[in-house]
Design a protein around this motif. Structure first.
Motif, mmCIF file in Angstrom:
data_model
loop_
_atom_site.group_PDB
_atom_site.id
_atom_site.type_symbol
_atom_site.label_atom_id
_atom_site.label_comp_id
_atom_site.label_asym_id
_atom_site.label_seq_id
_atom_site.Cartn_x
_atom_site.Cartn_y
_atom_site.Cartn_z
ATOM 1 N N GLN A 1 12.093 8.604 -6.070
ATOM 2 C CA GLN A 1 13.514 8.349 -5.874
ATOM 3 C C GLN A 1 13.724 7.119 -5.007
ATOM 4 O O GLN A 1 14.646 6.342 -5.248
ATOM 5 N N ALA A 2 12.879 6.928 -4.019
ATOM 6 C CA ALA A 2 12.974 5.726 -3.187
ATOM 7 C C ALA A 2 12.736 4.480 -4.040
ATOM 8 O O ALA A 2 13.490 3.508 -3.956
ATOM 9 N N ALA A 3 11.719 4.514 -4.868
ATOM 10 C CA ALA A 3 11.376 3.350 -5.685
ATOM 11 C C ALA A 3 12.489 2.988 -6.662
ATOM 12 O O ALA A 3 12.743 1.812 -6.910
ATOM 13 N N HIS A 4 13.154 3.984 -7.197
ATOM 14 C CA HIS A 4 14.193 3.744 -8.203
ATOM 15 C C HIS A 4 15.572 3.494 -7.597
ATOM 16 O O HIS A 4 16.501 3.146 -8.321
ATOM 17 N N ALA A 5 15.716 3.647 -6.302
ATOM 18 C CA ALA A 5 17.043 3.584 -5.672
ATOM 19 C C ALA A 5 17.646 2.191 -5.634
ATOM 20 O O ALA A 5 18.864 2.054 -5.650
ATOM 21 N N ALA A 6 16.837 1.176 -5.569
ATOM 22 C CA ALA A 6 17.371 -0.182 -5.466
ATOM 23 C C ALA A 6 16.554 -1.132 -6.334
ATOM 24 O O ALA A 6 15.328 -1.178 -6.211
ATOM 25 N N HIS A 7 17.208 -1.838 -7.218
ATOM 26 C CA HIS A 7 16.603 -2.909 -8.009
ATOM 27 C C HIS A 7 15.505 -2.467 -8.971
ATOM 28 O O HIS A 7 14.679 -3.281 -9.359
ATOM 29 N N GLY A 8 15.412 -1.203 -9.310
ATOM 30 C CA GLY A 8 14.336 -0.763 -10.188
ATOM 31 C C GLY A 8 13.003 -0.751 -9.458
ATOM 32 O O GLY A 8 12.950 -0.914 -8.241
ATOM 33 N N ALA B 1 1.476 4.572 -7.026
ATOM 34 C CA ALA B 1 0.172 5.017 -7.535
ATOM 35 C C ALA B 1 -0.746 5.454 -6.401
ATOM 36 O O ALA B 1 -1.438 6.485 -6.509
ATOM 37 N N LYS B 2 -0.747 4.705 -5.305
ATOM 38 C CA LYS B 2 -1.598 5.060 -4.160
ATOM 39 C C LYS B 2 -1.153 6.383 -3.528
ATOM 40 O O LYS B 2 -1.997 7.217 -3.170
ATOM 41 N N VAL B 3 0.143 6.569 -3.378
ATOM 42 C CA VAL B 3 0.651 7.812 -2.790
ATOM 43 C C VAL B 3 0.331 8.994 -3.696
ATOM 44 O O VAL B 3 -0.147 10.036 -3.231
ATOM 45 N N LYS B 4 0.566 8.837 -4.989
ATOM 46 C CA LYS B 4 0.278 9.925 -5.926
ATOM 47 C C LYS B 4 -1.205 10.287 -5.909
ATOM 48 O O LYS B 4 -1.562 11.465 -5.913
ATOM 49 N N ALA B 5 -2.062 9.280 -5.867
ATOM 50 C CA ALA B 5 -3.504 9.547 -5.803
ATOM 51 C C ALA B 5 -3.852 10.285 -4.516
ATOM 52 O O ALA B 5 -4.663 11.212 -4.528
ATOM 53 N N PRO C 1 -0.430 6.405 -17.022
ATOM 54 C CA PRO C 1 -0.151 4.973 -17.160
ATOM 55 C C PRO C 1 0.665 4.633 -18.399
ATOM 56 O O PRO C 1 1.166 3.543 -18.519
ATOM 57 N N THR C 2 0.809 5.576 -19.334
ATOM 58 C CA THR C 2 1.587 5.299 -20.540
ATOM 59 C C THR C 2 3.076 5.474 -20.287
ATOM 60 O O THR C 2 3.886 5.090 -21.116
ATOM 61 N N ILE C 3 3.434 6.042 -19.136
ATOM 62 C CA ILE C 3 4.837 6.223 -18.806
ATOM 63 C C ILE C 3 5.294 4.982 -18.052
ATOM 64 O O ILE C 3 4.682 4.587 -17.068
ATOM 65 N N THR C 4 6.377 4.379 -18.497
ATOM 66 C CA THR C 4 6.854 3.177 -17.841
ATOM 67 C C THR C 4 7.384 3.500 -16.473
ATOM 68 O O THR C 4 7.903 4.580 -16.220
ATOM 69 N N GLY C 5 7.256 2.534 -15.559
ATOM 70 C CA GLY C 5 7.730 2.716 -14.200
ATOM 71 C C GLY C 5 6.704 3.355 -13.293
ATOM 72 O O GLY C 5 6.944 3.584 -12.137
ATOM 73 N N GLU C 6 5.516 3.642 -13.814
ATOM 74 C CA GLU C 6 4.461 4.202 -12.957
ATOM 75 C C GLU C 6 3.334 3.229 -12.832
ATOM 76 O O GLU C 6 3.087 2.409 -13.627
ATOM 77 N N ASN D 1 9.569 -2.471 -8.721
ATOM 78 C CA ASN D 1 8.810 -3.718 -8.852
ATOM 79 C C ASN D 1 7.309 -3.411 -8.814
ATOM 80 O O ASN D 1 6.895 -2.273 -8.600
ATOM 81 N N ALA D 2 6.504 -4.426 -9.022
ATOM 82 C CA ALA D 2 5.045 -4.240 -9.094
ATOM 83 C C ALA D 2 4.472 -3.696 -7.789
ATOM 84 O O ALA D 2 3.578 -2.839 -7.805
ATOM 85 N N ARG D 3 4.967 -4.180 -6.647
ATOM 86 C CA ARG D 3 4.459 -3.694 -5.353
ATOM 87 C C ARG D 3 4.819 -2.217 -5.160
ATOM 88 O O ARG D 3 4.020 -1.446 -4.631
ATOM 89 N N GLU D 4 6.037 -1.842 -5.579
ATOM 90 C CA GLU D 4 6.418 -0.433 -5.472
ATOM 91 C C GLU D 4 5.569 0.429 -6.398
ATOM 92 O O GLU D 4 5.156 1.529 -6.013
ATOM 93 N N ALA D 5 5.325 -0.042 -7.601
ATOM 94 C CA ALA D 5 4.484 0.706 -8.548
ATOM 95 C C ALA D 5 3.089 0.923 -7.970
ATOM 96 O O ALA D 5 2.513 2.011 -8.102
ATOM 97 N N ASP D 6 2.559 -0.097 -7.312
ATOM 98 C CA ASP D 6 1.249 0.023 -6.672
ATOM 99 C C ASP D 6 1.291 1.064 -5.552
ATOM 100 O O ASP D 6 0.402 1.919 -5.447
#
Length: 128
Positions: free
Chosen positions: A94-101, A111-115, A123-128, A103-108
């Motif tokens: 929700q934080a990542a999607h709250a402003a401006h979509g 991924a680190k937090v989820k891991a 990885p086939t789902i967009t936005g992850e 971005n690559a740094r947020e996606a990274d």
């Protein structure tokens, strides 16, 4: 503290004060939506204070803390592991999607937090 640190890592990846503010509010809603023991831990007491350090240093502190949190829950309250993982993932997404979509740094950061909490991203789902 680890869950709040995870939100910080994602919010920090999207520059700008107003973006960080929007992302923080979005994440707060997600954390408040947790249930059981996880909700009690995340919504009571004072807000945790992260070390004032570089993003890399905060990341080096937060990611192992997330892993330890899951390990402690697995050992002491295994029924709360899924709840914790869901709360953390919901907050950072929700934080990542709250402003401006997202971005690559947020996606990274996502991924680190989820891991760190043991949630494998698709990885086939967009936005992850």
């Amino acid at each position: 503290m680890a869950a709040f640190g995870a939100v910080y890592l994602v919010s920090d990846a999207d520059p700008g004060f107003f973006a960080m503010l929007k992302e923080s509010f979005a994440a707060s809603d997600a954390l408040a939506g947790a249930t059981g023991l996880v909700k009690e831990v995340l919504t009571t007491g004072p807000l945790p204070k992260l070390p004032r350090a570089s993003t890399a240093e905060v990341e080096a502190f937060v990611l192992p803390a997330l892993e330890r949190s899951v390990a402690i829950l697995r050992a002491k309250a295994p029924s709360e592991v899924d709840n914790y993982q869901a709360a953390v993932v919901a907050a950072v997404e929700q934080a990542a999607h709250a402003a401006h979509g997202v971005n690559a740094r947020e996606a990274d950061a996502l991924a680190k937090v989820k891991a760190a909490v043991g949630v494998v991203s698709d990885p086939t789902i967009t936005g992850e």
